[in-house]
Motif scaffolding. Structure first.
Motif, PDB file in Angstrom:
ATOM      1  N   ARG A  24     140.212  -1.197  16.823  1.00 57.69           N
ATOM      2  CA  ARG A  24     140.012   0.245  17.037  1.00 57.69           C
ATOM      3  C   ARG A  24     140.712   0.673  18.343  1.00 57.69           C
ATOM      4  N   MET A  25     140.579  -0.150  19.389  1.00 56.60           N
ATOM      5  CA  MET A  25     141.228   0.143  20.669  1.00 56.60           C
ATOM      6  C   MET A  25     142.746   0.064  20.517  1.00 56.60           C
ATOM      7  N   LEU A  26     143.236  -0.960  19.852  1.00 62.71           N
ATOM      8  CA  LEU A  26     144.665  -1.121  19.634  1.00 62.71           C
ATOM      9  C   LEU A  26     145.222   0.076  18.868  1.00 62.71           C
ATOM     10  N   PHE A  27     144.540   0.484  17.834  1.00 61.12           N
ATOM     11  CA  PHE A  27     144.983   1.619  17.022  1.00 61.12           C
ATOM     12  C   PHE A  27     144.971   2.911  17.837  1.00 61.12           C
ATOM     13  N   ALA A  28     143.968   3.076  18.696  1.00 57.77           N
ATOM     14  CA  ALA A  28     143.895   4.286  19.535  1.00 57.77           C
ATOM     15  C   ALA A  28     145.117   4.381  20.444  1.00 57.77           C
ATOM     16  N   PHE A  29     145.542   3.265  21.028  1.00 62.97           N
ATOM     17  CA  PHE A  29     146.742   3.282  21.874  1.00 62.97           C
ATOM     18  C   PHE A  29     147.956   3.717  21.067  1.00 62.97           C
ATOM     19  N   ILE A  63     151.559   6.553  36.677  1.00 59.92           N
ATOM     20  CA  ILE A  63     150.107   6.742  36.726  1.00 59.92           C
ATOM     21  C   ILE A  63     149.765   7.875  35.767  1.00 59.92           C
ATOM     22  N   PHE A  64     148.827   7.604  34.850  1.00 64.22           N
ATOM     23  CA  PHE A  64     148.432   8.651  33.911  1.00 64.22           C
ATOM     24  C   PHE A  64     147.030   8.399  33.368  1.00 64.22           C
ATOM     25  N   LYS A  65     146.396   9.481  32.994  1.00 65.46           N
ATOM     26  CA  LYS A  65     145.085   9.415  32.333  1.00 65.46           C
ATOM     27  C   LYS A  65     145.320   9.033  30.883  1.00 65.46           C
ATOM     28  N   VAL A  66     144.497   8.161  30.365  1.00 64.28           N
ATOM     29  CA  VAL A  66     144.602   7.858  28.942  1.00 64.28           C
ATOM     30  C   VAL A  66     143.879   8.950  28.166  1.00 64.28           C
ATOM     31  N   HIS A  67     144.268   9.104  26.933  1.00 64.91           N
ATOM     32  CA  HIS A  67     143.650  10.097  26.050  1.00 64.91           C
ATOM     33  C   HIS A  67     142.147   9.792  25.949  1.00 64.91           C
ATOM     34  N   PRO A  68     141.296  10.819  25.839  1.00 61.76           N
ATOM     35  CA  PRO A  68     139.848  10.580  25.749  1.00 61.76           C
ATOM     36  C   PRO A  68     139.441   9.631  24.615  1.00 61.76           C
ATOM     37  N   LYS A  69     140.134   9.660  23.487  1.00 61.61           N
ATOM     38  CA  LYS A  69     139.816   8.737  22.385  1.00 61.61           C
ATOM     39  C   LYS A  69     140.163   7.298  22.758  1.00 61.61           C
ATOM     40  N   VAL A  70     141.233   7.135  23.518  1.00 62.06           N
ATOM     41  CA  VAL A  70     141.613   5.801  23.998  1.00 62.06           C
ATOM     42  C   VAL A  70     140.580   5.327  25.011  1.00 62.06           C
ATOM     43  N   GLN A  71     140.189   6.212  25.912  1.00 58.87           N
ATOM     44  CA  GLN A  71     139.162   5.874  26.900  1.00 58.87           C
ATOM     45  C   GLN A  71     137.882   5.417  26.201  1.00 58.87           C
ATOM     46  N   GLU A  72     137.488   6.137  25.174  1.00 56.22           N
ATOM     47  CA  GLU A  72     136.274   5.795  24.420  1.00 56.22           C
ATOM     48  C   GLU A  72     136.416   4.428  23.742  1.00 56.22           C
ATOM     49  N   ALA A  73     137.570   4.175  23.139  1.00 59.33           N
ATOM     50  CA  ALA A  73     137.795   2.894  22.463  1.00 59.33           C
ATOM     51  C   ALA A  73     137.798   1.734  23.463  1.00 59.33           C
ATOM     52  N   ILE A  74     138.417   1.948  24.625  1.00 58.70           N
ATOM     53  CA  ILE A  74     138.430   0.906  25.668  1.00 58.70           C
ATOM     54  C   ILE A  74     137.004   0.626  26.137  1.00 58.70           C
ATOM     55  N   ALA A  75     136.254   1.677  26.415  1.00 57.29           N
ATOM     56  CA  ALA A  75     134.885   1.517  26.914  1.00 57.29           C
ATOM     57  C   ALA A  75     134.020   0.770  25.903  1.00 57.29           C
ATOM     58  N   THR A  76     134.168   1.091  24.636  1.00 57.61           N
ATOM     59  CA  THR A  76     133.379   0.420  23.592  1.00 57.61           C
ATOM     60  C   THR A  76     133.750  -1.056  23.518  1.00 57.61           C
ATOM     61  N   PHE A  77     135.045  -1.345  23.514  1.00 56.62           N
ATOM     62  CA  PHE A  77     135.497  -2.731  23.426  1.00 56.62           C
ATOM     63  C   PHE A  77     135.046  -3.544  24.642  1.00 56.62           C
ATOM     64  N   HIS A  78     135.122  -2.965  25.822  1.00 57.75           N
ATOM     65  CA  HIS A  78     134.824  -3.714  27.054  1.00 57.75           C
ATOM     66  C   HIS A  78     133.351  -3.685  27.455  1.00 57.75           C
ATOM     67  N   ALA A  79     132.525  -2.943  26.733  1.00 58.96           N
ATOM     68  CA  ALA A  79     131.101  -2.828  27.096  1.00 58.96           C
ATOM     69  C   ALA A  79     130.441  -4.208  27.198  1.00 58.96           C
ATOM     70  N   ASN A  80     129.830  -4.468  28.338  1.00 58.32           N
ATOM     71  CA  ASN A  80     129.075  -5.696  28.594  1.00 58.32           C
ATOM     72  C   ASN A  80     129.904  -6.975  28.438  1.00 58.32           C
ATOM     73  N   LYS A  81     131.189  -6.873  28.701  1.00 58.52           N
ATOM     74  CA  LYS A  81     132.049  -8.047  28.661  1.00 58.52           C
ATOM     75  C   LYS A  81     132.740  -8.155  30.008  1.00 58.52           C
ATOM     76  N   GLY A  82     133.149  -9.323  30.368  1.00 59.56           N
ATOM     77  CA  GLY A  82     133.802  -9.530  31.657  1.00 59.56           C
ATOM     78  C   GLY A  82     135.291  -9.816  31.531  1.00 59.56           C
ATOM     79  N   PHE A  83     135.952  -9.182  30.554  1.00 56.52           N
ATOM     80  CA  PHE A  83     137.375  -9.444  30.351  1.00 56.52           C
ATOM     81  C   PHE A  83     138.192  -9.040  31.563  1.00 56.52           C
ATOM     82  N   VAL A  84     139.173  -9.865  31.893  1.00 59.59           N
ATOM     83  CA  VAL A  84     140.096  -9.607  32.981  1.00 59.59           C
ATOM     84  C   VAL A  84     141.254  -8.739  32.486  1.00 59.59           C
TER      85      VAL A  84
END
Length: 180
Positions: A10-15, A63-84
Motif C-alpha cells: 500500500r505504501m509502495l503504491f502510494a509513492f 526537500i518536499f512534503k509527501v502527499h497526505p495519502k503517502v504520509q498516511e501509508a508510511i505511518a500505517t506501515f511504520h506504526a510500532n516498528k523500529g525500521f531504519v
C-alpha cells in the motif's frame, strides 16, 4: 486498495500514484537519526530530504512534503516498528529495498499478478517504474493540470527540468489524453 493488500505494498503504491520520483529516491532512512546516502524521511513533518539524485550524483538537497495519502501509508506501515529504512526489504528489514525489488513488487502485486495469475486490478501487465513516472508527468500536465508554479516545484522534486519533461517524459503518453 482492497484490504488484502499489505501495508508495505500500500505504501509502495502510494509513492507511485502520488509522486513521480525514481525508486532510488525512496531508498532513504526513516527519521533524521537514520539518514542514509540518499537522505531521509522525517515522519514528524512528513518531509522528504533527498541528498542524491539520478545515478547517485550529489545534488542540492531536495526537500518536499509527501502527499497526505503517502504520509498516511508510511505511518500505517511504520506504526510500532523500529525500521531504519523508509522502504526496508521484506525478508531482511535491516536492509533497504533495492530498485529492482521495488519494480518486482510493483509488477507482481499490481500488474502481472502473483504466481502467474492475472492482476486482480485489471492493469496492463507490461509496465515498469519508468512508465509509471512518465504517466505521472503526463497526468499532472494534461489531466489534473497543475499551475506553472506547482509544475516547477514538482519537477524539482522529481529531478527533471520542466523543459526536459515537456520535450520527452510527459509527452510519451500524451496521445492517451487528446480527443480523437
Amino acid at each position: 486498495l482492497p484490504d488484502h493488500v499489505s501495508d508495505f505494498h500500500r505504501m509502495l503504491f502510494a509513492f507511485v500514484v502520488f509522486h513521480g520520483n525514481r525508486g532510488e529516491d525512496w531508498r532513504v532512512g526513516y527519521g533524521e537519526k537514520n539518514q542514509k546516502d540518499h537522505g531521509y524521511y522525517d515522519p514528524e513533518t512528513a518531509t522528504m530530504f533527498l541528498t542524491t539524485g539520478k545515478t547517485g550524483k550529489k545534488y542540492d538537497t531536495r526537500i518536499f512534503k509527501v502527499h497526505p495519502k503517502v504520509q498516511e501509508a508510511i505511518a500505517t506501515f511504520h506504526a510500532n516498528k523500529g525500521f531504519v529504512w523508509l522502504m526496508p526489504q521484506e525478508k531482511d528489514t535491516t536492509k533497504s529495498c533495492t530498485q529492482d525489488a521495488l519494480l518486482k513488487n510493483i509488477q507482481r502485486h499490481f500488474f502481472k499478478g502473483l504466481k502467474n495469475k492475472p492482476s486482480p486490478f485489471g492493469f496492463p501487465t507490461i509496465i515498469n517504474l519508468t512508465h509509471l513516472r512518465h504517466l505521472y508527468e503526463t497526468h499532472i500536465r494534461y489531466v489534473d493540470r497543475m499551475s506553472d508554479e506547482e509544475l516547477a516545484a514538482t519537477m524539482e522534486i522529481i529531478g527533471h527540468s520542466n523543459t526536459t519533461s515537456v520535450k520527452r517524459y510527459s509527452e510519451m503518453f500524451r496521445a492517451m489524453h487528446e480527443p480523437e
